[in-house]
Design an enzyme around this catalytic site. Structure first.
Site, short mmCIF file in Angstrom:
data_model
loop_
_atom_site.label_atom_id
_atom_site.label_comp_id
_atom_site.label_asym_id
_atom_site.label_seq_id
_atom_site.Cartn_x
_atom_site.Cartn_y
_atom_site.Cartn_z
CG ASN A 25 -2.18 -0.83 0.91
OD1 ASN A 25 -3.04 -0.43 0.13
ND2 ASN A 25 -2.25 -2.01 1.51
CG ASN A 118 -5.67 1.52 9.22
OD1 ASN A 118 -4.59 1.14 8.77
ND2 ASN A 118 -6.55 0.69 9.75
CG HIS A 120 -9.94 -2.95 8.29
ND1 HIS A 120 -9.16 -3.53 9.26
CD2 HIS A 120 -11.07 -3.69 8.22
CE1 HIS A 120 -9.79 -4.58 9.77
NE2 HIS A 120 -10.95 -4.69 9.15
CG ASP A 156 -9.77 -1.74 12.46
OD1 ASP A 156 -8.88 -1.03 11.95
OD2 ASP A 156 -9.59 -2.94 12.75
C1 GRF Z 1 -3.30 -4.73 3.95
O1 GRF Z 1 -4.17 -5.80 3.72
C2 GRF Z 1 -4.01 -3.65 4.71
O2 GRF Z 1 -5.37 -3.56 4.40
C3 GRF Z 1 -3.83 -4.09 6.13
O3 GRF Z 1 -2.55 -4.64 6.19
C4 GRF Z 1 -2.17 -5.10 4.90
C5 GRF Z 1 -0.88 -4.42 4.56
O4 GRF Z 1 -0.38 -4.89 3.34
N1 GRF Z 1 -4.02 -3.00 7.05
P1 GRF Z 1 0.85 -4.15 2.66
O5 GRF Z 1 2.02 -4.23 3.66
O6 GRF Z 1 0.44 -2.75 2.38
O7 GRF Z 1 1.13 -4.94 1.43
#
Ligand code: GRF
Length: 212
Positions: A25, A118, A120, A156
């Site tokens: 992300n 954040n 989720h 959350d």
């Molecule tokens: C993602 O699934 C996000 O929604 C959750 O943790 C995961 C992080 O994945 N909070 P990445 O490290 O961004 O690939």
């Protein structure tokens, strides 16, 4: 939660990304910045794990990194106070949690109220917490997805900025559903950050309005 409204700033912003894992992300947000889609810079990529793979990616991309080990601090508040100090030194506008595997104390939530997002991997308020893709499979829900939200001390539970929906298929596993959701995460998180620095997010109570 108060009813006073907050409007995000229209400016070139300074972002701190917090991660504990691979950082896909984070990469999606940085790619959007590099494409010119988001008017911001990533001022620091922070982790509570010195060896988080996402930190190595950040270094490869010539971004500044920082890490603090919670074991060096007496308690969560002391750790978060040190984190806030790191951020204030860098004049951070917005924190983006991207797979940051530590619960934040009210101290940091208050210091960055409405400036802390954040992502989720479920459609909140359903399935807060951990292992939520497995829970979606176990419950037999027909749809799941991803949510970008502002962070409040209740985990959350902050105001929802944007969501994306995916189907849950009968033969899905945690892995297949996670992969389908992740594709959407990589679209909606950069989108939320873009709207933020376009000055288009208004928080009223627990709702977020997207302004034209
Ligand atoms: C993602 O699934 C996000 O929604 C959750 O943790 C995961 C992080 O994945 N909070 P990445 O490290 O961004 O690939």
């Amino acid at each position: 939660m108060t009813e006073t409204s907050y409007r995000s700033p229209k400016k070139r912003g300074r972002i701190a990304v917090f991660l504990s894992g691979r950082g896909s992300n984070f990469i999606s947000i940085h790619d959007a910045i590099l494409r010119g889609d988001i008017d911001a810079d990533i001022a620091v990529v922070f982790s509570n794990r010195r060896n988080a793979p996402g930190l190595a990616v950040a270094l490869d991309r010539n971004l500044e990194t920082a890490s603090l080990n919670h074991k060096d601090f007496e308690g969560r508040e002391a750790f978060d106070a040190a984190v806030v100090k790191e951020l204030e030194a860098r004049d951070i506008d917005l924190i983006c949690l991207a797979g940051y595997m530590r619960i934040l104390t009210p101290l940091i939530c208050r210091a960055f109220e409405n400036r802390l997002m954040n992502i989720h991997p479920a459609l909140l308020p359903s399935f807060p917490g951990l292992h939520v893709q497995q829970m979606a499979v176990d419950w037999g829900v027909r749809f799941s997805g991803a949510t970008v939200h502002f962070v409040v001390p209740d985990v959350d539970m902050g105001p929802i900025i944007t969501q994306a929906v995916v189907p849950v298929l009968q033969d899905d596993t945690e892995e297949t559903l996670s992969a389908r959701i992740l594709i959407e995460e990589h679209k909606i998180y950069p989108e939320a950050v873009r709207l933020y620095f376009e000055g288009r997010l208004e928080v009223r109570g627990r709702r977020v309005f997207i302004l034209d």
